[in-house]
Design a protein around this motif. Sequence first.
Motif, PDB file in Angstrom:
ATOM      1  N   ILE A 110       0.855  -1.185   0.000  1.00  0.00           N
ATOM      2  CA  ILE A 110       0.000   0.000   0.000  1.00  0.00           C
ATOM      3  C   ILE A 110       0.893   1.238   0.000  1.00  0.00           C
ATOM      4  CG2 ILE A 110      -1.756   1.287   1.266  1.00  0.00           C
ATOM      5  CD1 ILE A 110      -2.679  -1.397   2.443  1.00  0.00           C
ATOM      6  N   GLU A 111       0.716   2.085  -1.008  1.00  0.00           N
ATOM      7  CA  GLU A 111       1.514   3.306  -1.131  1.00  0.00           C
ATOM      8  C   GLU A 111       1.132   4.292  -0.035  1.00  0.00           C
ATOM      9  OE1 GLU A 111       4.275   5.920  -3.007  1.00  0.00           O
ATOM     10  OE2 GLU A 111       3.840   3.822  -3.441  1.00  0.00           O
ATOM     11  N   GLU A 112       2.143   4.727   0.714  1.00  0.00           N
ATOM     12  CA  GLU A 112       1.905   5.716   1.762  1.00  0.00           C
ATOM     13  C   GLU A 112       1.554   7.058   1.122  1.00  0.00           C
ATOM     14  OE1 GLU A 112       4.239   7.832   5.524  1.00  0.00           O
ATOM     15  OE2 GLU A 112       5.210   6.253   4.342  1.00  0.00           O
ATOM     16  N   PRO A 117      11.307   7.149  -1.219  1.00  0.00           N
ATOM     17  CA  PRO A 117      11.424   8.611  -1.324  1.00  0.00           C
ATOM     18  C   PRO A 117      10.775   9.375  -0.168  1.00  0.00           C
ATOM     19  CG  PRO A 117      10.917   7.672  -3.457  1.00  0.00           C
ATOM     20  CD  PRO A 117      10.783   6.561  -2.469  1.00  0.00           C
ATOM     21  N   GLN A 118      11.607  10.044   0.620  1.00  0.00           N
ATOM     22  CA  GLN A 118      11.123  10.829   1.748  1.00  0.00           C
ATOM     23  C   GLN A 118      12.215  11.776   2.239  1.00  0.00           C
ATOM     24  OE1 GLN A 118      10.147   8.178   5.092  1.00  0.00           O
ATOM     25  NE2 GLN A 118      11.477   6.639   4.210  1.00  0.00           N
ATOM     26  N   ILE A 119      11.805  12.739   3.065  1.00  0.00           N
ATOM     27  CA  ILE A 119      12.735  13.691   3.654  1.00  0.00           C
ATOM     28  C   ILE A 119      12.604  13.632   5.167  1.00  0.00           C
ATOM     29  CG2 ILE A 119      13.348  16.137   3.897  1.00  0.00           C
ATOM     30  CD1 ILE A 119      12.273  16.645   1.145  1.00  0.00           C
ATOM     31  N   PHE A 120      13.748  13.637   5.850  1.00  0.00           N
ATOM     32  CA  PHE A 120      13.775  13.668   7.308  1.00  0.00           C
ATOM     33  C   PHE A 120      14.367  14.997   7.764  1.00  0.00           C
ATOM     34  CE2 PHE A 120      14.056   9.197   6.141  1.00  0.00           C
ATOM     35  CZ  PHE A 120      13.133   8.605   6.999  1.00  0.00           C
ATOM     36  N   ILE A 121      13.763  15.594   8.776  1.00  0.00           N
ATOM     37  CA  ILE A 121      14.315  16.791   9.408  1.00  0.00           C
ATOM     38  C   ILE A 121      14.894  16.344  10.741  1.00  0.00           C
ATOM     39  CG2 ILE A 121      13.892  19.182  10.085  1.00  0.00           C
ATOM     40  CD1 ILE A 121      13.108  18.551   7.196  1.00  0.00           C
ATOM     41  N   LEU A 122      16.185  16.618  10.954  1.00  0.00           N
ATOM     42  CA  LEU A 122      16.857  16.135  12.155  1.00  0.00           C
ATOM     43  C   LEU A 122      17.147  17.255  13.140  1.00  0.00           C
ATOM     44  CD1 LEU A 122      19.589  13.815  10.554  1.00  0.00           C
ATOM     45  CD2 LEU A 122      17.226  13.225  11.160  1.00  0.00           C
ATOM     46  N   GLU A 123      17.075  16.910  14.400  1.00  0.00           N
ATOM     47  CA  GLU A 123      17.562  17.797  15.451  1.00  0.00           C
ATOM     48  C   GLU A 123      19.065  17.565  15.572  1.00  0.00           C
ATOM     49  OE1 GLU A 123      15.375  17.004  18.991  1.00  0.00           O
ATOM     50  OE2 GLU A 123      13.450  17.673  18.162  1.00  0.00           O
ATOM     51  N   ILE A 152      14.788  12.452  14.987  1.00  0.00           N
ATOM     52  CA  ILE A 152      14.008  12.871  13.826  1.00  0.00           C
ATOM     53  C   ILE A 152      12.868  13.773  14.273  1.00  0.00           C
ATOM     54  CG2 ILE A 152      12.610  12.101  11.862  1.00  0.00           C
ATOM     55  CD1 ILE A 152      14.210   9.476  11.940  1.00  0.00           C
ATOM     56  N   LYS A 153      12.952  15.021  13.859  1.00  0.00           N
ATOM     57  CA  LYS A 153      11.942  16.009  14.233  1.00  0.00           C
ATOM     58  C   LYS A 153      10.682  15.862  13.387  1.00  0.00           C
ATOM     59  CE  LYS A 153      11.401  21.018  14.807  1.00  0.00           C
ATOM     60  NZ  LYS A 153      12.091  22.336  14.652  1.00  0.00           N
ATOM     61  N   ALA A 154      10.870  15.549  12.101  1.00  0.00           N
ATOM     62  CA  ALA A 154       9.731  15.379  11.186  1.00  0.00           C
ATOM     63  C   ALA A 154      10.138  14.480  10.032  1.00  0.00           C
ATOM     64  CB  ALA A 154       9.262  16.737  10.659  1.00  0.00           C
ATOM     65  N   ARG A 155       9.144  13.828   9.456  1.00  0.00           N
ATOM     66  CA  ARG A 155       9.353  12.953   8.300  1.00  0.00           C
ATOM     67  C   ARG A 155       8.294  13.274   7.266  1.00  0.00           C
ATOM     68  NH1 ARG A 155       7.611   7.987   6.110  1.00  0.00           N
ATOM     69  NH2 ARG A 155       5.901   7.946   7.599  1.00  0.00           N
ATOM     70  N   TYR A 156       8.731  13.560   6.052  1.00  0.00           N
ATOM     71  CA  TYR A 156       7.804  13.905   4.979  1.00  0.00           C
ATOM     72  C   TYR A 156       7.929  12.880   3.847  1.00  0.00           C
ATOM     73  CZ  TYR A 156       7.767  18.450   7.332  1.00  0.00           C
ATOM     74  OH  TYR A 156       7.665  19.453   8.260  1.00  0.00           O
ATOM     75  N   LYS A 157       6.858  12.129   3.621  1.00  0.00           N
ATOM     76  CA  LYS A 157       6.846  11.175   2.514  1.00  0.00           C
ATOM     77  C   LYS A 157       6.715  11.942   1.210  1.00  0.00           C
ATOM     78  CE  LYS A 157       6.633   7.005   0.696  1.00  0.00           C
ATOM     79  NZ  LYS A 157       6.960   7.463  -0.670  1.00  0.00           N
ATOM     80  N   LEU A 158       7.545  11.558   0.219  1.00  0.00           N
ATOM     81  CA  LEU A 158       7.511  12.204  -1.083  1.00  0.00           C
ATOM     82  C   LEU A 158       6.654  11.412  -2.061  1.00  0.00           C
ATOM     83  CD1 LEU A 158      11.297  13.158  -1.443  1.00  0.00           C
ATOM     84  CD2 LEU A 158       9.401  14.649  -0.769  1.00  0.00           C
ATOM     85  N   ASN A 159       6.058  12.119  -2.992  1.00  0.00           N
ATOM     86  CA  ASN A 159       5.266  11.491  -4.050  1.00  0.00           C
ATOM     87  C   ASN A 159       6.217  10.733  -4.967  1.00  0.00           C
ATOM     88  OD1 ASN A 159       3.829  11.009  -6.508  1.00  0.00           O
ATOM     89  ND2 ASN A 159       2.363  12.589  -5.927  1.00  0.00           N
ATOM     90  N   SER A 160       6.076   9.419  -5.034  1.00  0.00           N
ATOM     91  CA  SER A 160       7.018   8.594  -5.796  1.00  0.00           C
ATOM     92  C   SER A 160       6.940   8.827  -7.297  1.00  0.00           C
ATOM     93  CB  SER A 160       6.792   7.109  -5.495  1.00  0.00           C
ATOM     94  OG  SER A 160       5.460   6.739  -5.790  1.00  0.00           O
TER      95      SER A 160
END
Length: 300
Positions: A45-47, A244-250, A255-263
């Motif tokens: 299942i695609e996130e 495909p995703q982006i992580f924002i790190l402290e 990991i402060k935030a995680r953003y899933k990218l449109n594949s």
Amino acid sequence: MKYILANIWILIFAFAMASCDSAKADYPAQDDSKKEGKKKKKAKIEETASSKVEVVKKWNVPAILTEVSGIAYLGKNQFTCVQDEAGVIFIYNTTTRKIERQITFGAAGDYEGIALVGKTAYVVRSEGKIFEIKDIHASTPQVTTYTTPLTAKNNVEGITYDARHNRLLLAIKGKETNSESYKGIYAFDLKTKKLLPNPVVKISLNDPQLAATNSKKPDKAIQPSEIAIHPKTGAILVTEATNPQIFILEPSGKIKARYKLNSSEFKQPEGMTFSPEGELFISNEGNKQAGNITQVRLTL
């Protein structure tokens, strides 16, 4: 008599052929249903992609940069780019959509990222070797190579300039050398030109934000493909290409935030860079289609 026997054999043959056709007609339906069942079991299942990531503009790059693996913002719509297989820096202009210059600095190899410090470029290869190319605007830039303790097993995939600490940060995709509980980000001191022995940032492989990966292998929980630092906030961003995703790190590595990218938009995000104003750009390897540089609006 011969005529009657011939007709009988014709009837028997016709009946046999009809039976075979009937069997063939039934068989595919059963086989297809089995195949469909297997497909359903394997299907993932695609996130849903994060609504906080918006594509602003996209530029397809020339065929020679289909495997673009690293980019750094140069200014005036120009980017320095490297690709997986060649020891060459390509200066690409998004306005003219052309490569304006090529700078050869090394032999063929697995080059994964590029960072700019003024006029000097630093390119990292997957086994941890760093190439310093001084004054990329010169006709024959001076090239110096630095070997680090990192190896092909660590699989270095990302590099960025950390101006606040006068160092380069290197992100590994592969296994950590001394631990299975975290994945490190290492610092290359630009004053001593040496890699610090211990990671300056540790991403815990048990971080709650990684639960969605559901990986059976701890080191696969996060596989960084690039790293960048926001020029104004100092936030550390890490991309992942396999998922495909982006992580924002402290600063601690949490990991402060995680953003899933449109594949479909981000097939294989391998490179990432900021403009001085904080505009975010991500490069995607193309594989069987054109590679590209994509400007992204990200709500931090």
